[in-house]
Design an enzyme around this catalytic site. Structure first.
Site, PDB file in Angstrom:
ATOM      1  N   CYS A 101       0.841  -1.203   0.000  1.00 16.68           N
ATOM      2  CA  CYS A 101       0.000   0.000   0.000  1.00 16.68           C
ATOM      3  C   CYS A 101       0.877   1.254   0.000  1.00 16.68           C
ATOM      4  CB  CYS A 101      -0.923  -0.003   1.213  1.00 16.68           C
ATOM      5  SG  CYS A 101      -1.987   1.451   1.249  1.00 16.68           S
ATOM      6  N   ARG A 227      -7.043  -3.898 -12.003  1.00 13.66           N
ATOM      7  CA  ARG A 227      -7.907  -2.961 -12.717  1.00 13.66           C
ATOM      8  C   ARG A 227      -8.363  -3.495 -14.070  1.00 13.66           C
ATOM      9  NH1 ARG A 227      -3.540   1.368 -12.781  1.00 13.66           N
ATOM     10  NH2 ARG A 227      -2.445  -0.624 -12.988  1.00 13.66           N
TER      11      ARG A 227
HETATM   12  C1  LIG Z   1      -8.304   1.436  -6.070  1.00  9.55           C
HETATM   13  C2  LIG Z   1      -7.226   0.460  -5.696  1.00  9.55           C
HETATM   14  C3  LIG Z   1      -7.177  -0.069  -4.416  1.00  9.55           C
HETATM   15  C4  LIG Z   1      -6.182  -0.999  -4.057  1.00  9.55           C
HETATM   16  N1  LIG Z   1      -6.223  -1.560  -2.811  1.00  9.55           N
HETATM   17  C5  LIG Z   1      -5.305  -2.513  -2.494  1.00  9.55           C
HETATM   18  C6  LIG Z   1      -5.349  -3.192  -1.238  1.00  9.55           C
HETATM   19  O1  LIG Z   1      -6.244  -2.968  -0.408  1.00  9.55           O
HETATM   20  N2  LIG Z   1      -4.376  -4.110  -0.977  1.00  9.55           N
HETATM   21  C7  LIG Z   1      -3.386  -4.413  -1.890  1.00  9.55           C
HETATM   22  O2  LIG Z   1      -2.541  -5.255  -1.610  1.00  9.55           O
HETATM   23  N3  LIG Z   1      -3.344  -3.808  -3.092  1.00  9.55           N
HETATM   24  C8  LIG Z   1      -4.279  -2.880  -3.416  1.00  9.55           C
HETATM   25  N4  LIG Z   1      -4.240  -2.303  -4.646  1.00  9.55           N
HETATM   26  C9  LIG Z   1      -3.219  -2.729  -5.630  1.00  9.55           C
HETATM   27  C10 LIG Z   1      -3.780  -3.828  -6.538  1.00  9.55           C
HETATM   28  O3  LIG Z   1      -4.095  -4.980  -5.791  1.00  9.55           O
HETATM   29  C11 LIG Z   1      -2.778  -4.196  -7.650  1.00  9.55           C
HETATM   30  O4  LIG Z   1      -1.596  -4.645  -7.047  1.00  9.55           O
HETATM   31  C12 LIG Z   1      -2.470  -3.023  -8.560  1.00  9.55           C
HETATM   32  O5  LIG Z   1      -3.651  -2.362  -8.967  1.00  9.55           O
HETATM   33  C13 LIG Z   1      -1.682  -3.476  -9.807  1.00  9.55           C
HETATM   34  O6  LIG Z   1      -2.394  -4.442 -10.520  1.00  9.55           O
HETATM   35  P1  LIG Z   1      -3.270  -4.050 -11.833  1.00  9.55           P
HETATM   36  O7  LIG Z   1      -2.373  -3.275 -12.763  1.00  9.55           O
HETATM   37  O8  LIG Z   1      -3.706  -5.382 -12.394  1.00  9.55           O
HETATM   38  O9  LIG Z   1      -4.409  -3.195 -11.370  1.00  9.55           O
HETATM   39  C14 LIG Z   1      -5.206  -1.383  -5.006  1.00  9.55           C
HETATM   40  C15 LIG Z   1      -5.254  -0.825  -6.292  1.00  9.55           C
HETATM   41  C16 LIG Z   1      -6.239   0.073  -6.652  1.00  9.55           C
HETATM   42  C17 LIG Z   1      -6.267   0.614  -8.061  1.00  9.55           C
END
Ligand SMILES: Cc1cc2nc3c(=O)[nH]c(=O)nc-3n(C[C@H](O)[C@H](O)[C@H](O)COP(=O)(O)O)c2cc1C
Length: 313
Positions: A101, A227
């Protein structure tokens, strides 16, 4: 279909319980992770876990049966371990630790990605929590590559492995990278080749080509989708070789989401939830762009009901 395990990423404030139900219901996921439960200095009551992960009250599964793992965030090994014991009593489908985070409020209190500068602490946290989790409950950690640069990634990953996690999810960015593309898949490869436990690759997978590319770049068989699946809920199905899925097939899921949101949140907040999801769906579906433009001015539940009821194909 490639031999792969696909998981739904935790997304606090975005993948709420209703969206998790819909995304997992569309299909293709092996498991999902809840947003983080923040542990500071106390033993949380059960309802604090239920608030973040209501699925715990239904066998730790989404309505279609996808196992929900629960994520913990904190920096105090003993306090995390005590809370992990309480969580274990609620029979989670898995326990995950958050070391990714980037939020300043969380990092200021020594939580999330900022701990990547302290591999020894990561080890102590993982080992303390591991000691409270029975072997039959999957125990993972999810990390970024570092705070300001990628150098600590391998040391942190090794510390978590030595602490006893069963698998490691690596989001291919540092905290300083925020969410700026591209994700550094080559650094995930470096972590994977240093570890004996499975590494799950994560970051910037928006379509089937990205999925193939992240697997090739990292050597990881398993991928966590974030996402990209909010923008295209059929992505896991497409990865698994199902084709001919479009807006017409997706629209019932949008209606299901809207109904669930209306049941759970205050009427004045419900349209905002739908608008937020449609803003992501617009990336993959032109029809969602049109719908979100029509939705923009609407603030009342009845108006949104009428708009969705009139959607034609
Ligand atoms: C709105 C939002 C909230 C997120 N909340 C968390 C979370 O609570 N815990 C966590 O480990 N990662 C969190 N992430 C990170 C995502 O789990 C992920 O690692 C990150 O979006 C990259 O992956 P992606 O490109 O497939 O979205 C969050 C990402 C976004 C966009």
């Amino acid at each position: 279909m490639p031999d792969t395990c696909l998981s739904l990423a935790p997304m606090e404030g975005l993948a709420d319980v209703d969206l998790r139900a819909v995304l997992s219901g569309v299909g293709g996921f092996d498991w999902a992770v809840s947003p983080f439960v923040r542990i500071t200095n106390s033993l949380l009551p059960e309802h604090a876990f239920f608030r973040v992960c209501p699925e715990l009250q239904r066998g730790s599964r989404t309505p279609d049966g996808t196992p929900m793992r629960v994520q913990l965030l904190g920096s105090d090994p003993e306090c995390l371990a005590d809370n992990a014991s309480r969580l274990v009593a609620l029979s989670p489908a898995g326990v995950d630790l958050n070391f990714g985070c980037p939020a300043p409020t969380v990092n200021r209190h020594r939580g999330g990605a900022v701990l990547l500068s302290e591999p020894e602490l990561l080890h102590r946290i993982a080992a303390a929590v591991r000691a409270r989790i029975p072997r039959n409950i999957p125990f993972t950690a999810k990390m970024r590559l570092g705070v300001d640069d990628v150098h600590p990634a391998v040391a942190c990953a090794l510390a978590l492995q030595a602490g006893g996690v069963d698998a490691l999810i690596v989001h291919g960015r540092t905290r300083a990278d925020g969410y700026r593309p591209p994700a550094r898949w080559e650094e995930i490869a470096r972590v994977r080749s240093a570890l004996a436990i499975p590494v799950i690759a994560n970051g910037e997978v928006w379509n089937v080509a990205d999925y193939a590319a992240i697997r090739a770049a990292t050597g990881c068989a398993d991928v966590m989708l974030g996402r990209g699946v909010v923008a295209d809920p059929f992505l896991p199905q497409r990865i698994r070789g199902v084709s001919n899925l479009g807006w017409r097939e997706l629209f019932p899921a949008v209606q299901t989401y809207w109904s669930a949101v209306c049941r759970r949140v205050l009427p004045q907040h419900a349209p905002g939830r739908l608008k937020q999801w449609l803003a992501w769906l617009r990336r993959a579906y032109p029809e969602a762009l049109q719908l979100s433009q029509q939705l923009r001015a609407l603030t009342r539940v009845a108006e949104v009901d009428a708009l969705l009821a009139g959607e034609r194909f």
